[in-house]
Design an enzyme around this catalytic site. Structure first.
Site, short mmCIF file in Angstrom:
data_model
loop_
_atom_site.label_atom_id
_atom_site.label_comp_id
_atom_site.label_asym_id
_atom_site.label_seq_id
_atom_site.Cartn_x
_atom_site.Cartn_y
_atom_site.Cartn_z
N THR A 119 -1.86 23.79 20.68
CA THR A 119 -3.26 24.54 20.39
C THR A 119 -3.34 25.51 19.29
OG1 THR A 119 -2.44 26.31 21.63
CG2 THR A 119 -3.32 24.53 23.03
N ASP A 121 -18.44 34.22 30.52
CA ASP A 121 -17.23 35.10 31.01
C ASP A 121 -17.00 34.74 32.24
OD1 ASP A 121 -15.32 36.63 31.42
OD2 ASP A 121 -16.10 38.72 30.45
N TYR A 173 3.27 33.44 36.31
CA TYR A 173 2.62 32.21 35.71
C TYR A 173 2.98 31.08 36.74
CZ TYR A 173 2.14 28.32 32.44
OH TYR A 173 1.92 27.28 31.81
N ILE A 229 -7.11 23.38 24.72
CA ILE A 229 -6.97 22.03 25.78
C ILE A 229 -8.70 21.85 26.17
CG2 ILE A 229 -6.52 21.13 27.95
CD1 ILE A 229 -3.70 22.44 27.60
#
Length: 360
Positions: free
Chosen positions: A266, A123, A231, A62
């Site tokens: 993706t 990172d 999640y 994305i």
């Protein structure tokens, strides 16, 4: 007549089942979501009137789709991610061997689309790396119009049914991986970017340009159970982050939204499907009718093209990619307008019909 009667009865049953399913998952009210009050990089000096964006997690998926579509609007786009040509590919997921998933490749695609791409190896789990990027942008460019936070660490067992297992069978690694880069680092990224975006809002008010915008990539997991408990909690917190930041940023002329893509094709998801792991991991969702990353990119581009008044009305709210497409008139890369997960066009083939077949 009997055939017509049976057909009508079947439609009634399907309608009731779909309504019940939508209520049980919190999808019954179409307006529920929308009415919620050390890094190395390539330098580039943007022109004073050129809008600047930072897109995190932009080496693939994305984030890459968003970066390219902002490039198509002429943005200077700083694409951040762990994978670069210098450091190599850094991902916990299997990736297609024939696609380069690095920030360098994304930056080149942004430039090819008409913008100016800058690939930055970062990172986001290391505090301070993103701060250094913002400091560099502030000193060399002096503005930041858009921050899109799409960075997300792949959770453990994402390609197996264990990803959807009961929460008491999943250890702290699931929670930490989902909430670290996906939530904590998102908060810190917004903290780092906010002062520069507030300064940019002052510049924008003088030139009557669109207001600065923070976009947090979230999902329907914030409103209904998807995959696992950790999640869902992370996505709900992401939505709340967008809302609460709105209350403190609105007086400074900076807008925020939480953005819901649908099921996205993706690179990682397509590779999972190619290896025969998608069905177990997703619970049987049909990936072939999903969205491309471009669709989310075009949603962000459409939001960035709104005038200040229109954007302010959406600030702090959740926006759904597929629903924005219908409202603002854009399409996916294949020319289609993929149905929203909240629509019957998605619910019936993915949930209701399979349930009927399983029970027949």
């Amino acid at each position: 007549e009997m055939k017509h009667l049976l057909r009508r009865m079947a439609l009634v049953v399907i309608s009731h089942m779909a309504t019940a399913l939508m209520h049980s998952h919190g999808w019954h009210n179409r307006h529920t979501v929308n009415r919620l009050p050390s890094c190395r990089h390539q330098s580039y000096m943007a022109t004073t009137n050129q809008r600047v964006a930072v897109v995190t997690g932009a080496s693939r998926g994305i984030g890459k789709g968003v970066a390219i579509e902002l490039g198509r609007l002429g943005f200077t786009v700083y694409a951040t991610g762990r994978s670069s040509r210098v450091s190599g590919i850094t991902t916990e997921r299997d990736m297609p061997v024939d696609e380069e998933v690095t920030v360098d490749a994304t930056a080149e695609a942004v430039t090819a689309a008409g913008g100016h791409g800058v690939g930055i190896r970062c990172d986001h789990s290391n505090d301070g790396e993103f701060d250094a990027i913002i400091e560099e942008i502030s000193s060399t460019v002096g503005r930041l119009d858009v921050l899109v936070y799409s960075a997300f660490q792949t959770p453990p067992n994402m390609d197996t049914a264990q990803f959807r297992a009961p929460f008491w069978t999943q250890d702290g690694a699931m929670w930490d991986s989902v909430h670290g880069v996906g939530l904590r680092s998102a908060y810190l990224a917004c903290c780092a970017a906010a002062p520069l975006m507030i300064s940019t809002a002052t510049q924008s008010s003088k030139s009557h340009a669109s207001l600065p915008l923070i976009v947090l990539i979230s999902s329907f997991g914030g409103r209904s159970f998807v995959f696992n408990v950790a999640y869902g909690v992370q996505k709900a917190a992401t939505d709340r982050l967008a809302l609460d930041m709105h209350w403190q940023l609105q007086k400074h002329g900076v807008c925020t939204v939480s953005l819901y893509p649908g099921v996205v094709r993706t690179e990682g998801n397509l590779e999972m499907q190619r290896r025969g792991k998608w069905a177990d991991a997703s619970g049987g969702i049909d990936l072939t009718c999903g969205e491309s990353p471009v669709y989310t990119g075009r949603a962000v581009a459409a939001l960035c093209s709104l005038d200040a008044e229109q954007l302010c009305r959406r600030s702090g709210q959740v926006q759904v990619v597929a629903e924005l497409a219908k409202e603002l008139g854009f399409r996916d890369a294949d020319g289609q307008q993929t149905p929203s997960i909240r629509s019957l066009k998605f619910i019936l083939p993915n949930f209701v019909f399979p349930q009927i077949e399983a029970e027949s």
